[in-house]
Design a protein around this motif. Structure first.
Motif, PDB file in Angstrom:
ATOM      1  N   SER A   1     -87.257  -0.586  37.042  1.00 42.25           N
ATOM      2  CA  SER A   1     -87.097   0.858  37.232  1.00 42.25           C
ATOM      3  C   SER A   1     -85.791   1.127  37.953  1.00 42.25           C
ATOM      4  O   SER A   1     -85.385   0.351  38.816  1.00 42.25           O
ATOM      5  CB  SER A   1     -88.245   1.404  38.084  1.00 42.25           C
ATOM      6  OG  SER A   1     -89.497   1.107  37.519  1.00 42.25           O
ATOM      7  N   PRO A   2     -85.119   2.229  37.622  1.00 46.11           N
ATOM      8  CA  PRO A   2     -83.940   2.604  38.417  1.00 46.11           C
ATOM      9  C   PRO A   2     -84.346   2.775  39.880  1.00 46.11           C
ATOM     10  O   PRO A   2     -85.450   3.240  40.179  1.00 46.11           O
ATOM     11  CB  PRO A   2     -83.519   3.958  37.815  1.00 46.11           C
ATOM     12  CG  PRO A   2     -84.116   3.985  36.452  1.00 46.11           C
ATOM     13  CD  PRO A   2     -85.391   3.207  36.555  1.00 46.11           C
TER      14      PRO A   2
ATOM     15  N   PHE B   1     -75.442  10.121  45.689  1.00 43.48           N
ATOM     16  CA  PHE B   1     -76.311   8.961  45.537  1.00 43.48           C
ATOM     17  C   PHE B   1     -75.713   7.997  44.504  1.00 43.48           C
ATOM     18  O   PHE B   1     -75.068   8.425  43.552  1.00 43.48           O
ATOM     19  CB  PHE B   1     -77.691   9.378  44.998  1.00 43.48           C
ATOM     20  CG  PHE B   1     -78.418  10.429  45.805  1.00 43.48           C
ATOM     21  CD1 PHE B   1     -78.078  11.773  45.691  1.00 43.48           C
ATOM     22  CD2 PHE B   1     -79.455  10.074  46.645  1.00 43.48           C
ATOM     23  CE1 PHE B   1     -78.751  12.743  46.431  1.00 43.48           C
ATOM     24  CE2 PHE B   1     -80.142  11.035  47.374  1.00 43.48           C
ATOM     25  CZ  PHE B   1     -79.792  12.371  47.267  1.00 43.48           C
TER      26      PHE B   1
ATOM     27  N   ALA C   1     -76.663  16.026  44.669  1.00 39.02           N
ATOM     28  CA  ALA C   1     -77.516  17.165  45.005  1.00 39.02           C
ATOM     29  C   ALA C   1     -76.654  18.085  45.861  1.00 39.02           C
ATOM     30  O   ALA C   1     -76.192  17.683  46.924  1.00 39.02           O
ATOM     31  CB  ALA C   1     -78.750  16.722  45.770  1.00 39.02           C
TER      32      ALA C   1
ATOM     33  N   LEU D   1     -82.694   3.570  44.097  1.00 34.55           N
ATOM     34  CA  LEU D   1     -81.585   4.015  44.926  1.00 34.55           C
ATOM     35  C   LEU D   1     -80.851   2.826  45.515  1.00 34.55           C
ATOM     36  O   LEU D   1     -81.466   1.916  46.067  1.00 34.55           O
ATOM     37  CB  LEU D   1     -82.108   4.907  46.052  1.00 34.55           C
ATOM     38  CG  LEU D   1     -81.044   5.490  46.979  1.00 34.55           C
ATOM     39  CD1 LEU D   1     -80.188   6.502  46.220  1.00 34.55           C
ATOM     40  CD2 LEU D   1     -81.701   6.143  48.184  1.00 34.55           C
TER      41      LEU D   1
ATOM     42  N   TYR E   1     -77.517   5.106  42.077  1.00 30.26           N
ATOM     43  CA  TYR E   1     -78.723   4.440  41.628  1.00 30.26           C
ATOM     44  C   TYR E   1     -78.320   3.247  40.761  1.00 30.26           C
ATOM     45  O   TYR E   1     -77.338   3.297  40.032  1.00 30.26           O
ATOM     46  CB  TYR E   1     -79.594   5.380  40.784  1.00 30.26           C
ATOM     47  CG  TYR E   1     -80.399   6.359  41.602  1.00 30.26           C
ATOM     48  CD1 TYR E   1     -79.820   7.527  42.089  1.00 30.26           C
ATOM     49  CD2 TYR E   1     -81.742   6.113  41.900  1.00 30.26           C
ATOM     50  CE1 TYR E   1     -80.566   8.419  42.843  1.00 30.26           C
ATOM     51  CE2 TYR E   1     -82.491   7.007  42.653  1.00 30.26           C
ATOM     52  CZ  TYR E   1     -81.892   8.148  43.123  1.00 30.26           C
ATOM     53  OH  TYR E   1     -82.624   9.035  43.872  1.00 30.26           O
TER      54      TYR E   1
ATOM     55  N   TYR F   1     -75.728   4.613  38.132  1.00 29.89           N
ATOM     56  CA  TYR F   1     -75.625   6.063  38.015  1.00 29.89           C
ATOM     57  C   TYR F   1     -75.196   6.659  39.343  1.00 29.89           C
ATOM     58  O   TYR F   1     -75.770   6.349  40.388  1.00 29.89           O
ATOM     59  CB  TYR F   1     -76.981   6.676  37.658  1.00 29.89           C
ATOM     60  CG  TYR F   1     -77.459   6.415  36.257  1.00 29.89           C
ATOM     61  CD1 TYR F   1     -78.468   5.499  36.010  1.00 29.89           C
ATOM     62  CD2 TYR F   1     -76.923   7.108  35.175  1.00 29.89           C
ATOM     63  CE1 TYR F   1     -78.928   5.269  34.739  1.00 29.89           C
ATOM     64  CE2 TYR F   1     -77.369   6.876  33.892  1.00 29.89           C
ATOM     65  CZ  TYR F   1     -78.379   5.954  33.677  1.00 29.89           C
ATOM     66  OH  TYR F   1     -78.823   5.731  32.404  1.00 29.89           O
TER      67      TYR F   1
ATOM     68  N   PHE G   1     -77.120  13.860  37.446  1.00 20.23           N
ATOM     69  CA  PHE G   1     -76.664  12.483  37.249  1.00 20.23           C
ATOM     70  C   PHE G   1     -75.399  12.442  36.393  1.00 20.23           C
ATOM     71  O   PHE G   1     -75.213  13.267  35.494  1.00 20.23           O
ATOM     72  CB  PHE G   1     -77.753  11.666  36.556  1.00 20.23           C
ATOM     73  CG  PHE G   1     -78.900  11.293  37.465  1.00 20.23           C
ATOM     74  CD1 PHE G   1     -79.961  12.162  37.656  1.00 20.23           C
ATOM     75  CD2 PHE G   1     -78.908  10.078  38.137  1.00 20.23           C
ATOM     76  CE1 PHE G   1     -81.012  11.831  38.501  1.00 20.23           C
ATOM     77  CE2 PHE G   1     -79.954   9.737  38.979  1.00 20.23           C
ATOM     78  CZ  PHE G   1     -81.003  10.619  39.158  1.00 20.23           C
ATOM     79  N   GLY G   2     -74.573  11.454  36.661  1.00 16.29           N
ATOM     80  CA  GLY G   2     -73.446  11.164  35.794  1.00 16.29           C
ATOM     81  C   GLY G   2     -73.920  10.419  34.554  1.00 16.29           C
ATOM     82  O   GLY G   2     -75.108  10.124  34.399  1.00 16.29           O
ATOM     83  N   GLN G   3     -72.971  10.084  33.678  1.00 18.98           N
ATOM     84  CA  GLN G   3     -73.297   9.464  32.397  1.00 18.98           C
ATOM     85  C   GLN G   3     -73.688   8.003  32.542  1.00 18.98           C
ATOM     86  O   GLN G   3     -74.221   7.403  31.611  1.00 18.98           O
ATOM     87  CB  GLN G   3     -72.113   9.575  31.439  1.00 18.98           C
ATOM     88  CG  GLN G   3     -71.669  11.005  31.154  1.00 18.98           C
ATOM     89  CD  GLN G   3     -70.570  11.458  32.097  1.00 18.98           C
ATOM     90  OE1 GLN G   3     -70.559  11.154  33.290  1.00 18.98           O
ATOM     91  NE2 GLN G   3     -69.615  12.209  31.559  1.00 18.98           N
ATOM     92  N   GLY G   4     -73.419   7.435  33.692  1.00 21.18           N
ATOM     93  CA  GLY G   4     -73.759   6.035  33.918  1.00 21.18           C
ATOM     94  C   GLY G   4     -72.619   5.099  33.551  1.00 21.18           C
ATOM     95  O   GLY G   4     -71.847   5.371  32.625  1.00 21.18           O
TER      96      GLY G   4
ATOM     97  N   HIS H   1     -79.859   0.468  37.821  1.00 19.88           N
ATOM     98  CA  HIS H   1     -80.942   0.230  36.864  1.00 19.88           C
ATOM     99  C   HIS H   1     -80.735  -1.140  36.233  1.00 19.88           C
ATOM    100  O   HIS H   1     -79.895  -1.303  35.342  1.00 19.88           O
ATOM    101  CB  HIS H   1     -80.942   1.329  35.801  1.00 19.88           C
ATOM    102  CG  HIS H   1     -82.143   1.312  34.924  1.00 19.88           C
ATOM    103  ND1 HIS H   1     -82.282   2.163  33.848  1.00 19.88           N
ATOM    104  CD2 HIS H   1     -83.273   0.565  34.949  1.00 19.88           C
ATOM    105  CE1 HIS H   1     -83.441   1.931  33.263  1.00 19.88           C
ATOM    106  NE2 HIS H   1     -84.055   0.978  33.912  1.00 19.88           N
TER     107      HIS H   1
ATOM    108  N   LEU I   1     -81.236  16.754  41.571  1.00 22.29           N
ATOM    109  CA  LEU I   1     -80.126  15.827  41.359  1.00 22.29           C
ATOM    110  C   LEU I   1     -79.502  16.041  39.989  1.00 22.29           C
ATOM    111  O   LEU I   1     -80.201  16.270  38.995  1.00 22.29           O
ATOM    112  CB  LEU I   1     -80.613  14.384  41.479  1.00 22.29           C
ATOM    113  CG  LEU I   1     -80.515  13.729  42.856  1.00 22.29           C
ATOM    114  CD1 LEU I   1     -81.338  14.456  43.887  1.00 22.29           C
ATOM    115  CD2 LEU I   1     -80.915  12.264  42.778  1.00 22.29           C
TER     116      LEU I   1
ATOM    117  N   LEU J   1     -76.929  -1.086  34.977  1.00 16.41           N
ATOM    118  CA  LEU J   1     -76.433   0.266  34.729  1.00 16.41           C
ATOM    119  C   LEU J   1     -76.415   1.004  36.063  1.00 16.41           C
ATOM    120  O   LEU J   1     -77.406   0.967  36.810  1.00 16.41           O
ATOM    121  CB  LEU J   1     -77.371   0.955  33.736  1.00 16.41           C
ATOM    122  CG  LEU J   1     -77.029   2.294  33.132  1.00 16.41           C
ATOM    123  CD1 LEU J   1     -75.659   2.280  32.494  1.00 16.41           C
ATOM    124  CD2 LEU J   1     -78.087   2.661  32.105  1.00 16.41           C
TER     125      LEU J   1
END
Lengths: 112, 113
Positions: B44-45, B35, B94, B47, B37, B90, B103-106, B39, B101, B88
């Motif tokens: 809101s963040p 995925f 999954a 998809l 995402y 991300y 998540f990476g560090q962004g 932000h 999920l 930002l």
């Protein structure tokens, strides 16, 4: 469609204080999550709840408690706020674990 | 355990130049879901796009990504950056439809005139 609401939007607390953040969703989703967002550290999972009567610790659960009061609501408690702690707490929900997550707008915490 | 790596913390681009945000992942499972995402500030963040099909390009809102299982990558691309792309981003994994999920560090993308 649906919406996730988080209250409060801003939360200012004192060191050592117990603070509660609330989240409501009207997607009728089974699974809900609490994440902490820090600059450069991404989204770190604090607690999640797969179904209404479930509670699971995430990677960052120490210092936090959570409660899934009903299917639509999920609360997070900071058990003892740490001085100079600043972060955004994001609530999310999804149909199930591997599914797309929908996020709320966040609660920004400042501890004095 | 499962992990996601986004190598760039901050990317600054001039408007009109191509965008490429890197995402690599690690999992022992052979059919992961990836995925992206986004932000935006004060929102809101949400998809941006997702994929579980190897070597198939997925597109949404001008962005595209291709899951390459051979290199465990899911890089986000856009042909021409716009000021409104500043946000930002991300990457998330999954490892199965029953896994939470990761998540990476962004990556913070800043597009300047």
């Amino acid at each position: 469609g649906g919406i996730i609401t988080q209250t409060p939007k801003f939360l200012i607390g004192q060191e050592g204080q117990k603070l509660t953040l609330k989240c409501q969703q009207n997607f009728n989703h089974d699974t809900m999550y609490w994440y902490r967002q820090d600059s450069g550290k991404g989204l770190r999972l604090i607690y999640y709840s797969i179904t209404e009567n479930d509670l699971q610790k995430g990677d960052l659960s120490e210092g936090y408690d959570a409660s899934r009061e009903k299917k639509s609501s999920f609360s997070l408690t900071v058990t003892s706020a740490q001085k100079n702690e600043m972060a955004v707490f994001l609530c999310a929900s999804s149909m199930g674990l591997g599914h797309e997550q929908y996020f709320g707008p966040g609660t920004r915490l400042t501890v004095l | 355990g499962d992990s996601v790596t986004q190598t760039e913390g901050l990317v600054t681009l001039t408007e009109g130049l191509p965008v490429m945000l890197n995402c690599t992942y690690q999992t022992i499972y052979s059919n992961p879901f990836l995925f992206w995402y986004v932000h935006y500030l004060n929102e809101s963040p949400r998809l941006l796009l997702k994929s579980s099909t190897d070597n198939k390009r997925t597109e949404h809102q001008g962005f595209h990504a291709t899951l390459h299982k051979s290199s465990s990558s899911f890089h986000l691309q856009k042909s021409s950056a716009q000021l409104s792309d500043s946000a930002l981003y991300y990457c998330a994994l999954a490892s199965s439809s029953f896994s939470k999920l990761v998540f990476g560090q962004g990556t913070s993308l800043s597009v300047v005139p």
